[in-house]
Design a protein around this motif. Structure first.
Motif, short mmCIF file in Angstrom:
data_model
loop_
_atom_site.label_atom_id
_atom_site.label_comp_id
_atom_site.label_asym_id
_atom_site.label_seq_id
_atom_site.Cartn_x
_atom_site.Cartn_y
_atom_site.Cartn_z
N SER A 139 30.48 35.37 44.78
CA SER A 139 31.71 35.80 45.43
C SER A 139 31.73 35.41 46.90
CB SER A 139 31.88 37.33 45.29
OG SER A 139 32.05 37.70 43.94
N ALA A 195 36.87 29.10 50.15
CA ALA A 195 38.31 29.34 50.26
C ALA A 195 38.75 29.32 51.72
CB ALA A 195 38.66 30.67 49.60
N ARG A 205 42.62 29.79 47.49
CA ARG A 205 42.78 31.19 47.07
C ARG A 205 41.69 31.54 46.07
NH1 ARG A 205 48.44 31.58 44.46
NH2 ARG A 205 47.78 33.76 44.24
N VAL A 206 41.29 32.81 46.09
CA VAL A 206 40.30 33.31 45.14
C VAL A 206 40.99 34.32 44.22
CG1 VAL A 206 38.13 34.55 44.84
CG2 VAL A 206 38.44 33.01 46.80
N GLN A 207 40.93 34.05 42.92
CA GLN A 207 41.51 34.95 41.92
C GLN A 207 40.43 35.38 40.94
OE1 GLN A 207 44.64 32.08 40.65
NE2 GLN A 207 46.08 33.73 41.15
N ARG A 208 40.55 36.61 40.43
CA ARG A 208 39.59 37.13 39.47
C ARG A 208 40.26 37.35 38.13
NH1 ARG A 208 34.74 38.84 41.19
NH2 ARG A 208 34.37 38.86 43.45
N GLU A 209 39.60 36.90 37.09
CA GLU A 209 40.02 37.14 35.71
C GLU A 209 38.79 37.54 34.92
OE1 GLU A 209 42.06 33.82 34.05
OE2 GLU A 209 43.70 33.88 35.53
N ASP A 247 35.34 35.85 35.52
CA ASP A 247 35.61 34.55 36.11
C ASP A 247 36.17 34.71 37.52
OD1 ASP A 247 34.76 33.32 33.84
OD2 ASP A 247 36.76 32.90 33.05
N VAL A 248 35.71 33.85 38.42
CA VAL A 248 36.24 33.79 39.78
C VAL A 248 36.86 32.41 39.94
CG1 VAL A 248 35.71 33.90 42.23
CG2 VAL A 248 34.47 35.37 40.64
N LEU A 249 38.20 32.37 40.08
CA LEU A 249 38.91 31.10 40.11
C LEU A 249 39.21 30.70 41.55
CD1 LEU A 249 39.45 32.35 37.25
CD2 LEU A 249 41.61 31.11 37.26
N THR A 271 41.66 28.33 43.56
CA THR A 271 42.91 27.59 43.37
C THR A 271 43.57 27.35 44.72
OG1 THR A 271 44.23 29.63 43.14
CG2 THR A 271 43.26 28.71 41.13
#
Length: 315
Positions: free
Chosen positions: A290, A297, A303-307, A310-312, A314
């Protein structure tokens, strides 16, 4: 507190018994430094060693052998040490049932994802295992046979001209005498980096094919189909994992992400091909994906997105 399985406890008892035997053998002085490394690696190593020491005191001939050793130090004379029998007696008393250490049976060492471990062999050689790695070792009378079944390991080899130290990693075989080197086995290639000494890398076959004889600082990579590449990587980057770090120098983001993903449960994802090519430089902690994602980023305006896990990364 971690609860160890009976097999793990047996392994610890066996290793501690081997150390006691080495300390009371003719090469006891040479064992002191690697023993300290082994003791410092895990608090349970100290407990196992203490138990083995207590059992040593219970052996019928221990006191007599200790007196003989004291006399031998005063006046050189042939000594009747039998370390294998001592170690076997200690292991039987401990209930470890792990006489394999002295009967040329393979010993196995492994690490989980994100874990590192240092294993010291009976000959004084040390193996530092990186994340998600598995090594088997068999110390025979004429050859020390090691197999890197997966992952990465740094081998610090004790010199023994009569017993070559051989590491098999896939189709590649690394032969060394008193040296230090790193072997990494990935799905598509094997990489060998020489830190000190000299190693010979061959490809197993009939007949075997010489791949390279490395000098200190050199690395050979052997890919699928036998493609060979030779270079001189920054050694601080090759061994940074020993300090819990990863060092990148203009490394494509896709490769940096793949490295970070070897060490943690969180999974970094970069699906944009343009982002995957971004150059990354810096020193990052292996266990904090993280933090890596946040730094990248900020550096590249991503941008950092969480699913889930998973850490995306984008745009």
């Amino acid at each position: 507190m971690v609860t160890r399985s009976s097999n793990e406890r047996a392994r610890l008892n066996a290793e501690a018994a081997a150390w006691i035997a080495r300390l009371h053998g003719p090469s006891g002085a040479a064992a002191e430094a690697p023993l300290q490394d082994w003791l410092d690696a895990d608090p349970e190593h100290r407990d196992a060693f203490r138990r083995a020491g207590e059992l040593w005191d219970l052996l019928p001939d221990a006191a007599a052998l200790g007196e003989e050793d004291a006399v031998a130090r005063q006046a050189p004379a042939p000594r009747r040490w039998i370390p294998a029998a001592i170690a076997a007696s200690l292991m039987l008393l401990a209930g470890g049932g792990a006489i394999a250490v002295y009967l040329d049976q393979p010993s196995a060492f492994d690490t989980r994802i994100g874990e590192q471990r240092v294993a010291t062999l009976d000959d004084g050689s040390r193996i530092a295992l990186n994340t998600d790695s598995h090594v088997t070792a068999k110390l025979g009378r004429h050859e020390r046979q090691i197999s890197l079944d997966r992952g990465e390991a740094l081998f610090d080899v004790a010199h023994d001209a009569a017993r070559p130290f051989v590491v098999d990693a896939g189709d590649e075989r690394i032969k060394a005498l008193g040296t230090s080197f790193v072997v990494r086995r990935d799905a598509d290639r094997v990489r060998v980096t020489l830190l000190r000494g000299k190693v010979e890398v061959t490809q197993i076959g009939a007949p075997p094919r010489l791949v390279a004889v490395l000098a200190p600082g050199e690395r050979v990579s052997v890919g699928r189909g036998g493609a060979v590449a030779l270079d001189r990587p920054p050694l601080d980057a090759v061994t940074a994992w020993r300090r819990g770090e990863l060092i990148f120098r203009d490394t494509p983001l896709s490769e940096a992400v793949a490295e970070m993903n070897r060490y943690g449960d969180e999974h970094l994802v970069v699906s944009d091909a343009r982002l995957a090519a971004l150059p990354i430089s810096g020193v990052f902690a292996t266990g904090n994906p993280s933090e890596f994602a946040a730094a990248v980023a900020q550096l590249h305006g991503l941008r950092v997105q969480r699913e889930g896990d998973d850490v995306l990364l984008t745009r």
